[in-house]
Design an enzyme around this catalytic site. Structure first.
Site, PDB file in Angstrom:
ATOM      1  N   HIS A 262       0.811  -1.232   0.000  1.00 50.62           N
ATOM      2  CA  HIS A 262       0.000   0.000   0.000  1.00 50.62           C
ATOM      3  C   HIS A 262       0.835   1.269   0.000  1.00 50.62           C
ATOM      4  O   HIS A 262       0.361   2.330   0.393  1.00 50.62           O
ATOM      5  CB  HIS A 262      -0.953  -0.004   1.212  1.00 50.62           C
ATOM      6  CG  HIS A 262      -2.000  -1.069   1.133  1.00 50.62           C
ATOM      7  ND1 HIS A 262      -2.634  -1.594   2.244  1.00 50.62           N
ATOM      8  CD2 HIS A 262      -2.534  -1.709   0.072  1.00 50.62           C
ATOM      9  CE1 HIS A 262      -3.505  -2.509   1.856  1.00 50.62           C
ATOM     10  NE2 HIS A 262      -3.462  -2.605   0.549  1.00 50.62           N
TER      11      HIS A 262
ATOM     12  N   SER B 209      -6.412  -8.117   9.922  1.00 46.91           N
ATOM     13  CA  SER B 209      -7.772  -8.664   9.955  1.00 46.91           C
ATOM     14  C   SER B 209      -8.079  -9.351   8.624  1.00 46.91           C
ATOM     15  O   SER B 209      -9.113  -9.982   8.483  1.00 46.91           O
ATOM     16  CB  SER B 209      -8.782  -7.545  10.202  1.00 46.91           C
ATOM     17  OG  SER B 209      -8.678  -6.579   9.177  1.00 46.91           O
TER      18      SER B 209
HETATM   19  P1  NAD Z   1      -6.806  -3.950  10.808  1.00 46.56           P
HETATM   20  O1  NAD Z   1      -6.820  -2.704  11.621  1.00 46.56           O
HETATM   21  O2  NAD Z   1      -7.981  -4.264   9.960  1.00 46.56           O
HETATM   22  O3  NAD Z   1      -6.578  -5.188  11.775  1.00 46.56           O
HETATM   23  C1  NAD Z   1      -5.552  -5.172  12.750  1.00 46.56           C
HETATM   24  C2  NAD Z   1      -5.360  -6.592  13.250  1.00 46.56           C
HETATM   25  O4  NAD Z   1      -4.268  -6.597  14.159  1.00 46.56           O
HETATM   26  C3  NAD Z   1      -6.564  -7.154  14.004  1.00 46.56           C
HETATM   27  O5  NAD Z   1      -6.799  -8.458  13.523  1.00 46.56           O
HETATM   28  C4  NAD Z   1      -6.093  -7.188  15.462  1.00 46.56           C
HETATM   29  O6  NAD Z   1      -6.662  -8.285  16.167  1.00 46.56           O
HETATM   30  C5  NAD Z   1      -4.600  -7.380  15.290  1.00 46.56           C
HETATM   31  N1  NAD Z   1      -3.748  -6.883  16.383  1.00 46.56           N
HETATM   32  C6  NAD Z   1      -3.937  -5.830  17.202  1.00 46.56           C
HETATM   33  N2  NAD Z   1      -2.875  -5.660  18.013  1.00 46.56           N
HETATM   34  C7  NAD Z   1      -1.993  -6.624  17.684  1.00 46.56           C
HETATM   35  C8  NAD Z   1      -0.690  -6.970  18.148  1.00 46.56           C
HETATM   36  N3  NAD Z   1      -0.073  -6.259  19.117  1.00 46.56           N
HETATM   37  N4  NAD Z   1      -0.070  -8.051  17.601  1.00 46.56           N
HETATM   38  C9  NAD Z   1      -0.672  -8.768  16.609  1.00 46.56           C
HETATM   39  N5  NAD Z   1      -1.895  -8.485  16.133  1.00 46.56           N
HETATM   40  C10 NAD Z   1      -2.543  -7.419  16.661  1.00 46.56           C
HETATM   41  O7  NAD Z   1      -5.437  -3.896   9.978  1.00 46.56           O
HETATM   42  P2  NAD Z   1      -5.062  -4.430   8.518  1.00 46.56           P
HETATM   43  O8  NAD Z   1      -5.611  -5.795   8.321  1.00 46.56           O
HETATM   44  O9  NAD Z   1      -3.603  -4.203   8.365  1.00 46.56           O
HETATM   45  O10 NAD Z   1      -5.852  -3.477   7.538  1.00 46.56           O
HETATM   46  C11 NAD Z   1      -5.812  -2.087   7.748  1.00 46.56           C
HETATM   47  C12 NAD Z   1      -5.357  -1.270   6.535  1.00 46.56           C
HETATM   48  O11 NAD Z   1      -5.017   0.030   7.011  1.00 46.56           O
HETATM   49  C13 NAD Z   1      -4.116  -1.812   5.893  1.00 46.56           C
HETATM   50  O12 NAD Z   1      -4.340  -1.815   4.532  1.00 46.56           O
HETATM   51  C14 NAD Z   1      -3.005  -0.826   6.234  1.00 46.56           C
HETATM   52  O13 NAD Z   1      -2.406  -0.355   5.043  1.00 46.56           O
HETATM   53  C15 NAD Z   1      -3.686   0.386   6.817  1.00 46.56           C
HETATM   54  N6  NAD Z   1      -3.092   0.765   8.122  1.00 46.56           N
HETATM   55  C16 NAD Z   1      -1.738   0.838   8.225  1.00 46.56           C
HETATM   56  C17 NAD Z   1      -1.151   1.166   9.446  1.00 46.56           C
HETATM   57  C18 NAD Z   1       0.362   1.209   9.523  1.00 46.56           C
HETATM   58  O14 NAD Z   1       1.026   1.464   8.518  1.00 46.56           O
HETATM   59  N7  NAD Z   1       0.958   0.954  10.697  1.00 46.56           N
HETATM   60  C19 NAD Z   1      -1.950   1.430  10.570  1.00 46.56           C
HETATM   61  C20 NAD Z   1      -3.351   1.383  10.413  1.00 46.56           C
HETATM   62  C21 NAD Z   1      -3.915   1.039   9.178  1.00 46.56           C
END
Ligand code: NAD
Length: 249
Positions: free
Chosen positions: A119, A189
Site C-alpha cells: 500500500h 484482519s
Molecule cells: P486492521 O486494523 O484491519 O486489523 C488489525 C489486526 O491486528 C486485528 O486483527 C487485530 O486483532 C490485530 N492486532 C492488534 N494488536 C496486535 C498486536 N499487538 N499483535 C498482533 N496483532 C494485533 O489492519 P489491517 O488488516 O492491516 O488493515 C488495515 C489497513 O489500514 C491496511 O491496509 C493498512 O495499510 C492500513 N493501516 C496501516 C497502518 C500502519 O502502517 N501501521 C496502521 C493502520 C492502518
C-alpha cells in the site's frame, strides 16, 4: 504434547522459503493504532470519508487534516521487538520476504531488506499533477494541502481506498504467495482485498499458514494467539535453539 509455538518453530526451521504478510497489528506496539484500535483517530476520521481517493480529489485540504495526524504519529513511531525479530529471521535465512500492508516503513527501519510495500509508504509525498516525489522530511506540512513546486497537490505516496495496488507490488506478492511453503500472517484482519487473498493463494498452492494475532482472523494451520511484539521474539528464540540443536547432531 509440543507447545504450539514449538510446532511453529519446527515448521519455520524446516522451511527455506517462508514469507510474511503483515498488517497494522504489528505496529500497534510502536504507537500506531490499527483500524479497530481504541486510539480514537479512526473513530473521529471515518476511513470512508477520509481514506478514499475520491474524497481526496474532492477536497484535499479536508482529507489532509486527517492525513497530517497520521503522518505525525508515524513520524514518531519506531520499530518494536516484532519488527526486529522479523529482520533477524531474514538475516538468519529463515524468512525470504515480507509483504506488508503497512505504510509506516518500520520493517525497513528495523533492518529488513526484502520488503514489498503493498500500500505504498507514508514517508514519501507525490505530486498529483507532475508526479514529482518528495521525502516527507523535505516538506513543511503547514498550510493544507501541501503543494509541489509546480502548484500540484501533494498526496502521501500510499494507496487510498479506490486506488489500484502498484502493479510491481501486486505481481511480486502473488509470485511470492505461489512459491512459498509457509506464510506467517501477523496482525491483520485480512479484510482488505487484494492483500487478504495472499494467504488463500499460498494455501491453495500448498503452503502452511501460521497466524499471529490475539484474534483468530482466518483459517490457519497454527494460530499463535498473542501480541506480535511478544510472540515473535519467543518464536525467534525457539528457532535459534532448534538450529543449535540440529547443528550439534
Ligand atoms: P486492521 O486494523 O484491519 O486489523 C488489525 C489486526 O491486528 C486485528 O486483527 C487485530 O486483532 C490485530 N492486532 C492488534 N494488536 C496486535 C498486536 N499487538 N499483535 C498482533 N496483532 C494485533 O489492519 P489491517 O488488516 O492491516 O488493515 C488495515 C489497513 O489500514 C491496511 O491496509 C493498512 O495499510 C492500513 N493501516 C496501516 C497502518 C500502519 O502502517 N501501521 C496502521 C493502520 C492502518
Amino acid at each position: 504434547m509440543i507447545p504450539i509455538d514449538s510446532a511453529a518453530a519446527e515448521i519455520f526451521a524446516a522451511a527455506n522459503n517462508t514469507i510474511a504478510l503483515t498488517g497494522a497489528g504489528i505496529s500497534v506496539a510502536s504507537g500506531i493504532p490499527h483500524f479497530r484500535g481504541c486510539g480514537g483517530i479512526w473513530e473521529n476520521y471515518d476511513p470512508e470519508e477520509y481514506g478514499t481517493i475520491q474524497a481526496f480529489q474532492r477536497n484535499p485540504a479536508k482529507v489532509w487534516i486527517a492525513l497530517k495526524i497520521f503522518c505525525d504519529i508515524m513520524d514518531k513511531a519506531r520499530p518494536n521487538p516484532a519488527h526486529f525479530a522479523l529482520a533477524s529471521l531474514e538475516k538468519l535465512g529463515y524468512l525470504r520476504t515480507i509483504i506488508t500492508q503497512n505504510i509506516d516503513g518500520l520493517h525497513q527501519e528495523a533492518g529488513s531488506n526484502n520488503v514489498i510495500e503493498f500500500h505504498g509508504n507514508n514517508r514519501w509525498l507525490v505530486c498529483q499533477k507532475c508526479g514529482k516525489r518528495y521525502p516527507n522530511t523535505e516538506v513543511v506540512i503547514d498550510l493544507l494541502p501541501p503543494l509541489c513546486v509546480c502548484g500540484g497537490v501533494l498526496k502521501p505516496d500510499v494507496v487510498l481506498f479506490g486506488e489500484i495496488i502498484p502493479r510491481e507490488a501486486l505481481y511480486s506478492s502473488y509470485l511470492e504467495a505461489n512459491n512459498c511453503s509457509v506464510v506467517i500472517v501477523i496482525g491483520t484482519s485480512a479484510a482488505v482485498e487484494p492483500a487478504a487473498s495472499i494467504p488463500r493463494i499460498a494455501s491453495r498452492a500448498g503452503a502452511k499458514i501460521i497466524e499471529i494475532n490475539p484474534e483468530e482472523e482466518m483459517p490457519s494451520d497454527i494460530h499463535l494467539s498473542g501480541f506480535a511484539e511478544e510472540v515473535l521474539p519467543i518464536l525467534l528464540e525457539k528457532i535459534n535453539r532448534l538450529s543449535i540443536q540440529q547443528d550439534a547432531l
